[in-house]
Scaffold this motif. Sequence first.
Motif, PDB file in Angstrom:
ATOM      1  N   GLU A 304      22.539  58.119  42.076  1.00  0.00           N
ATOM      2  CA  GLU A 304      22.843  56.773  41.638  1.00  0.00           C
ATOM      3  C   GLU A 304      24.320  56.689  41.277  1.00  0.00           C
ATOM      4  O   GLU A 304      24.945  57.680  40.891  1.00  0.00           O
ATOM      5  N   ARG A 306      27.391  54.542  39.120  1.00  0.00           N
ATOM      6  CA  ARG A 306      27.643  53.643  37.987  1.00  0.00           C
ATOM      7  C   ARG A 306      29.096  53.205  38.009  1.00  0.00           C
ATOM      8  O   ARG A 306      30.000  54.010  38.253  1.00  0.00           O
ATOM      9  N   ASP A 307      29.316  51.934  37.725  1.00  0.00           N
ATOM     10  CA  ASP A 307      30.666  51.386  37.780  1.00  0.00           C
ATOM     11  C   ASP A 307      31.413  51.612  36.472  1.00  0.00           C
ATOM     12  O   ASP A 307      30.956  52.351  35.596  1.00  0.00           O
ATOM     13  N   ASP A 310      29.601  51.320  33.276  1.00  0.00           N
ATOM     14  CA  ASP A 310      28.412  52.173  33.231  1.00  0.00           C
ATOM     15  C   ASP A 310      27.167  51.447  33.737  1.00  0.00           C
ATOM     16  O   ASP A 310      26.028  51.797  33.393  1.00  0.00           O
ATOM     17  N   LYS A 311      27.369  50.450  34.567  1.00  0.00           N
ATOM     18  CA  LYS A 311      26.265  49.711  35.165  1.00  0.00           C
ATOM     19  C   LYS A 311      25.859  50.382  36.471  1.00  0.00           C
ATOM     20  O   LYS A 311      26.715  50.741  37.292  1.00  0.00           O
ATOM     21  N   VAL A 312      24.539  50.567  36.667  1.00  0.00           N
ATOM     22  CA  VAL A 312      24.052  51.169  37.910  1.00  0.00           C
ATOM     23  C   VAL A 312      24.249  50.172  39.046  1.00  0.00           C
ATOM     24  O   VAL A 312      23.713  49.066  39.015  1.00  0.00           O
ATOM     25  N   ARG A 315      21.370  52.998  43.828  1.00  0.00           N
ATOM     26  CA  ARG A 315      20.474  54.126  43.591  1.00  0.00           C
ATOM     27  C   ARG A 315      19.771  54.417  44.910  1.00  0.00           C
ATOM     28  O   ARG A 315      19.180  53.534  45.523  1.00  0.00           O
ATOM     29  N   ALA A 383      33.479  54.065  41.241  1.00  0.00           N
ATOM     30  CA  ALA A 383      32.235  54.504  40.600  1.00  0.00           C
ATOM     31  C   ALA A 383      32.212  56.024  40.479  1.00  0.00           C
ATOM     32  O   ALA A 383      32.949  56.732  41.164  1.00  0.00           O
ATOM     33  N   TYR A 385      29.133  59.109  40.565  1.00  0.00           N
ATOM     34  CA  TYR A 385      27.734  59.255  40.934  1.00  0.00           C
ATOM     35  C   TYR A 385      27.065  60.338  40.094  1.00  0.00           C
ATOM     36  O   TYR A 385      27.712  61.233  39.557  1.00  0.00           O
TER      37      TYR A 385
END
Length: 439
Positions: A304, A306-307, A310-312, A315, A383, A385
């Motif tokens: 997954e 995350r930006d 910290d937003k996914v 995935r 991001a 991963y």
Amino acid sequence: MLISKPRHLVMKVLLVGVIFLLYATLVSGLSLSPRYRSTFAQEAPEKIGGGLLGEITDLIRTQSFYKPSAEDLKEFRECVLKKAFERYEIPKGTGLKENFVVESCFKFDRHARYETPSEYKESIRQMRGDPFYGIGIQFSLTQDGSGVFVNDIIPGGPAEKSGVLEEGDIIVAVGENINALEPLSGKSTQEIVNLIRGKKDTPVTLQVIRGNKKLPPVVIVRGEVVTKEVESREVESGIGYIKITSFQSVPLVTKEVVPVLEEFARRNIGAIIVDLRRNPGGNLGVTFQFLELFSPLSFSFLLEGRDRDDKVIFRYGADGYGKYADWKIAILVDERSASASEIVAGVLQRWGAMVFGTETYGKGSVQTVQSLSDGGALHFTIAHYYFEDGETPEGVGIGPDVEVVREETASGAAVKGVKKPDLVFEKALEYLREELGKH
């Protein structure tokens, strides 16, 4: 298989920063296409300045994972302007239209880089696997920037056929003839590539240092260079070996990997050594295709991302059992295994494979490739991963289950005619023999 994403997110894997398989580009890593840009900075930010420099500054301000501060951006712009005029001798007032961004200016993002229009086209050509004409070597920039270190000589290429170069040589100047040699000191990887490559059947002259000795200039006639991303063989009954030099080419899995595995299966092979040493990365989609072949469950989590908040944002998982899920796997890695190869090693390790060698490079970030108004492109991090257990190789690498340091000569280069034992390979082979009940 994409298993979770926002409705507005359109994700398409395009490129990995490993261009030309040069180890100087270890840091470029996993990249996403320009379509990714719409998922960041939903507000309409005020533009910072104009021209190409303003365009690039806006992109990294609004989308960079590292959230550069106003002071960071100011230093970045000042660095670009200073180094552009110093290095490229661009007259002031020209708008800095080409080849002006120096990688060292991106101090907040070690993977950020600018590609000129010609470099961007070459990146796409490399991804497609189109032919090119050169001398057939893999190289990295020397630490002092005086030239390039010959890491590998591609089998069947012009350099191998000529016999004038050896692994460990340092090339310090290149030209069309002895009177036109250009020193490589201070040149970028792409500038050096452009000097070495050229039209088919044309000569290129190299100034080479071997050990501490400066050799007379050598001449190699350019020819088509065919790079193989996969090498394989049956080691012994029941055990196969597959070396993957990168995950760059889009048809890698279907055209090169799957035929090898199918042949192994026909020979009743049930254990393989996957050699990812010196593999600097590849295409994210290709990486997932490879992993799906070994998925141990009806559904297996892969990765997954995350930006910067910290937003996914993506995935991925493998849907269905892999055709070769029951095979025993030993993975070989070293400090030059990076990016996509670290994903492969990390995921397979979590699925039960054993990793042998040394700690990997430590790159757990994803880059976007944004096309620019001048026809070039900007690569920068958007991001990080993470594996299923929440860990990332960023800054730490993939730790081997069995640490084995490969024996080298004192200079770090191979001695011609003397083949050193591959201790990492031998340890992995010993493990697989035990797993198959062999003694």
